[in-house]
Design an enzyme around this catalytic site. Sequence first.
Site, PDB file in Angstrom:
ATOM      1  N   ASP A 404       0.983  -1.320  -0.033  1.00 12.95           N
ATOM      2  CA  ASP A 404      -0.050  -0.081   0.067  1.00 12.95           C
ATOM      3  C   ASP A 404       0.872   1.285   0.111  1.00 12.95           C
ATOM      4  O   ASP A 404       1.965   1.329  -0.477  1.00 12.95           O
ATOM      5  CB  ASP A 404      -0.954  -0.177   1.231  1.00 12.95           C
ATOM      6  CG  ASP A 404      -2.315   0.816   0.950  1.00 12.95           C
ATOM      7  OD1 ASP A 404      -2.408   1.721   0.627  1.00 12.95           O
ATOM      8  OD2 ASP A 404      -3.312   0.203   1.348  1.00 12.95           O
ATOM      9  N   ASP A 518      -6.202   3.443  -7.117  1.00 14.67           N
ATOM     10  CA  ASP A 518      -7.062   3.402  -6.099  1.00 14.67           C
ATOM     11  C   ASP A 518      -7.510   4.764  -6.121  1.00 14.67           C
ATOM     12  O   ASP A 518      -6.744   5.707  -7.089  1.00 14.67           O
ATOM     13  CB  ASP A 518      -6.417   3.192  -4.958  1.00 14.67           C
ATOM     14  CG  ASP A 518      -7.485   3.176  -3.622  1.00 14.67           C
ATOM     15  OD1 ASP A 518      -8.564   3.388  -3.996  1.00 14.67           O
ATOM     16  OD2 ASP A 518      -6.884   3.006  -2.596  1.00 14.67           O
ATOM     17  N   GLU A 521     -11.963   8.131  -8.233  1.00 15.13           N
ATOM     18  CA  GLU A 521     -13.549   8.336  -8.645  1.00 15.13           C
ATOM     19  C   GLU A 521     -13.552   9.704  -9.352  1.00 15.13           C
ATOM     20  O   GLU A 521     -14.632  10.038 -10.406  1.00 15.13           O
ATOM     21  CB  GLU A 521     -14.313   8.360  -7.298  1.00 15.13           C
ATOM     22  CG  GLU A 521     -14.570   6.984  -6.714  1.00 15.13           C
ATOM     23  CD  GLU A 521     -13.389   6.559  -6.137  1.00 15.13           C
ATOM     24  OE1 GLU A 521     -13.218   5.233  -6.282  1.00 15.13           O
ATOM     25  OE2 GLU A 521     -12.332   7.243  -5.488  1.00 15.13           O
ATOM     26  N   ARG A 600     -10.491   0.792  -8.655  1.00 16.21           N
ATOM     27  CA  ARG A 600     -11.687   0.733  -7.524  1.00 16.21           C
ATOM     28  C   ARG A 600     -12.778   1.500  -8.480  1.00 16.21           C
ATOM     29  O   ARG A 600     -13.895   0.988  -8.265  1.00 16.21           O
ATOM     30  CB  ARG A 600     -11.410   1.642  -6.431  1.00 16.21           C
ATOM     31  CG  ARG A 600     -12.460   1.482  -5.416  1.00 16.21           C
ATOM     32  CD  ARG A 600     -11.901   2.205  -3.896  1.00 16.21           C
ATOM     33  NE  ARG A 600     -11.662   3.580  -4.364  1.00 16.21           N
ATOM     34  CZ  ARG A 600     -11.360   4.367  -3.051  1.00 16.21           C
ATOM     35  NH1 ARG A 600     -11.213   3.892  -2.004  1.00 16.21           N
ATOM     36  NH2 ARG A 600     -11.252   5.786  -3.236  1.00 16.21           N
ATOM     37  N   ASP A 616     -13.587  -0.450   0.192  1.00 20.18           N
ATOM     38  CA  ASP A 616     -13.266  -0.526   1.717  1.00 20.18           C
ATOM     39  C   ASP A 616     -14.236  -1.208   2.316  1.00 20.18           C
ATOM     40  O   ASP A 616     -15.007  -0.665   3.276  1.00 20.18           O
ATOM     41  CB  ASP A 616     -13.180   0.862   2.085  1.00 20.18           C
ATOM     42  CG  ASP A 616     -11.797   1.454   1.438  1.00 20.18           C
ATOM     43  OD1 ASP A 616     -11.076   0.715   1.098  1.00 20.18           O
ATOM     44  OD2 ASP A 616     -11.690   2.801   1.428  1.00 20.18           O
ATOM     45  N   HIS A 674      -6.741  -8.200   2.113  1.00 19.95           N
ATOM     46  CA  HIS A 674      -6.210  -6.908   2.210  1.00 19.95           C
ATOM     47  C   HIS A 674      -6.739  -6.438   3.653  1.00 19.95           C
ATOM     48  O   HIS A 674      -7.869  -6.689   3.925  1.00 19.95           O
ATOM     49  CB  HIS A 674      -6.373  -5.982   1.071  1.00 19.95           C
ATOM     50  CG  HIS A 674      -5.863  -4.679   1.042  1.00 19.95           C
ATOM     51  ND1 HIS A 674      -4.690  -4.338   1.765  1.00 19.95           N
ATOM     52  CD2 HIS A 674      -6.526  -3.520   0.869  1.00 19.95           C
ATOM     53  CE1 HIS A 674      -4.606  -2.932   1.515  1.00 19.95           C
ATOM     54  NE2 HIS A 674      -5.702  -2.376   1.075  1.00 19.95           N
TER      55      HIS A 674
END
EC number: 3.2.1.20
Length: 952
Positions: A404, A518, A521, A600, A616, A674
């Site tokens: 990460d 990630d 959006e 994502r 998440d 994860h």
Amino acid sequence: MGVRHPPCSHRLLAVCALVSLATAALLGHILLHDFLLVPRELSGSSPVLEETHPAHQQGASRPGPRDAQAHPGRPRAVPTQCDVPPNSRFDCAPDKAITQEQCEARGCCYIPAKQGLQGAQMGQPWCFFPPSYPSYKLENLSSSEMGYTATLTRTTPTFFPKDILTLRLDVMMETENRLHFTIKDPANRRYEVPLETPHVHSRAPSPLYSVEFSEEPFGVIVRRQLDGRVLLNTTVAPLFFADQFLQLSTSLPSQYITGLAEHLSPLMLSTSWTRITLWNRDLAPTPGANLYGSHPFYLALEDGGSAHGVFLLNSNAMDVVLQPSPALSWRSTGGILDVYIFLGPEPKSVVQQYLDVVGYPFMPPYWGLGFHLCRWGYSSTAITRQVVENMTRAHFPLDVQWNDLDYMDSRRDFTFNKDGFRDFPAMVQELHQGGRRYMMIVDPAISSSGPAGSYRPYDEGLRRGVFITNETGQPLIGKVWPGSTAFPDFTNPTALAWWEDMVAEFHDQVPFDGMWIDMNEPSNFIRGSEDGCPNNELENPPYVPGVVGGTLQAATICASSHQFLSTHYNLHNLYGLTEAIASHRALVKARGTRPFVISRSTFAGHGRYAGHWTGDVWSSWEQLASSVPEILQFNLLGVPLVGADVCGFLGNTSEELCVRWTQLGAFYPFMRNHNSLLSLPQEPYSFSEPAQQAMRKALTLRYALLPHLYTLFHQAHVAGETVARPLFLEFPKDSSTWTVDHQLLWGEALLITPVLQAGKAEVTGYFPLGTWYDLQTVPVEALGSLPPPPAAPREPAIHSEGQWVTLPAPLDTINVHLRAGYIIPLQGPGLTTTESRQQPMALAVALTKGGEARGELFWDDGESLEVLERGAYTQVIFLARNNTIVNELVRVTSEGAGLQLQKVTVLGVATAPQQVLSNGVPVSNFTYSPDTKVLDICVSLLMGEQFLVSWC
């Protein structure tokens, strides 16, 4: 209302004229029938983003009567017009709560609802349209090369600003099973989604559908030719087409509708006044909230098991409202109405027809189907190495190790810190030497806070002009992990080249194998930007869908910010897709092998470039259960490479939950464990020995099944199939399967029934008609390097008439059943796919009562590009009939020719065989169990050579 059938071709105009005159005399309007039969000409295309010039922006001023704000002469609804059944009332106040006086001033009916439906998200509207509410009128309907064209006119403005009073309708009968129509402004070019779709040059000669038009009020009615069933009927509510509010409503043939992702919901959506909002957002999965992706496509099941699909190609913020009549309303804040209808008639065909438009899934590398491990908090190479060593010592398979944010220098992309990760490149090389791969997180936001010359990605991006800009033309600055950040504009060709360069330069330092994208959006820790957002119509549209936070800027950047193709108002929902395309291409250029990208944020067509993980999720039993419909949903949307974080990401898991999640996760197409920074460790080796044994057993089974899983991905890639699929896709005529979303199928053959509740030692699942063999009676572990689990007594087969069955499910067991009539290839499991691909193989043959079965194996080197184009693959068909198993060699190359077949396990052999032959030679090493009806045959054959195994 007048209903028009499509007009005649010019060749039959005279005949049509006679029919028209006679009909007009009787009915007062013209009914024309179309007899045009034109050979279809299709040119294939790849659904990729076009580099187009910017279009007219929503919110811009318009001259002339379209700017009319007053609504003189709008008729008030009379009481008799308000006698509309409650479930068939369409909301006349979608924009805000209004009083009775305000409602009636809009020309609508006002009747307070007595009581809302239990569990309904919204409730029936108090203010609703009367049947006489003014809409558009159909004019100048004529035949075209592709179908029909017409003009739509409105004389009475609506209650939204900037109505577009004249529209153009184009209806395109593209294929026998696909109808396409658009409604747009003929005078001003508006934003359209830059997704290239198939180019068709002539109308389909024998469509499975018929099209009718209502003249006033305008509407489109689409029927299935076979039975006349109405699939789409837009006459149920008035059409709206204002600059920033478009609404199109339709009836639904049943309440069984799925799609419209991404949301935390059952597979079948509720039609009890449900609002679904599509505006991509960084938010942990929460019921009723807009989440990471937007897919404006639904699949509807019909009585008898037929199905159809509808796709609105529109990327603006929107609501989709479902109501009990049943009906659906699309409410978009911009763009055009660009609608595809897919006729199926099988649900599986609907999915394939949808993917014909948005693109078939990419083919992942073989290693990507192995087990992935990550957590936020692996803060050094020493810790990361220790994790890999612990997995090996505990004898757990591990193919891909991830990191990460911890690896970065100040959380900046394309950097690594020189403290904990000073030997980062060496660690990745060590993983490669051990047959493993490496991936790391890459966020789109680029740090902008350093001094000039201190951070090349920003300096170079600024020089090339690759960032999204604000109203002053400067890069819009938000805040993400590194602090102040700029956002690349992936619709800009210059940004694509810049991204390729940054990826390649970092890959030269650290030879990573895939990208985890990630926060795309895009996510922003402040609303809009550091300087706020302008006060304009794009930031404050007249209609705001039900977004979490109440504004379009919530948790993202300003809607009015500028991108190469259009405004962010139009392109927001495409941000993750455009980054996925850029990353896919950058990996191809940097590595020269098959790319592996997990994203994502998603939009329609995402599966062609990348996979998806569901974000998440909490470590809870509820979210474990919710992951099943989510995985099924994304497979229906053409994103088969999908999975949830095994054991959950947020919060602390429990041992039992993690065991059950690992068992289910072994059947996610994409499997990754994860964990969050502050959560307790949840690597498989962190638990008790019994728990480890249960997890090891699940992972062993997954690795044994990888040849079958890889073959399923090949079928998805070339034919638009699903990998994980809901039961209704295979058994649509069995209505009991329609709502099953706590089980899943792998392809046609494997049925998985996981335990999804705490403290359970048995599980109930639905078994469609047929015989289902317990796969865990097939002992393949001995073929590989992993120790076989302890044997447990099992019920060898379920002979179902279509029924619910309760199965034993102790903590070490996930129930997996092989459907009679299918053959699946298996391989000895190893600790990596590099190791397992060298192991011998087996066949599990599940016979029907008639003694037949069929299967397939696709095999290549697992990572090269263009293997199909170059023919660098092996494809084998397996057939069983009359106590004989043979292979048909579709294609054999060096990749796969030497695969060893060491065992054949035949399920459903009614009587003990007296003799077994392999290529005509007697086999002495075979066993038969009269209790389980299982015949185990040891052989020494090559998959790439023809063979025949028989028994008598």
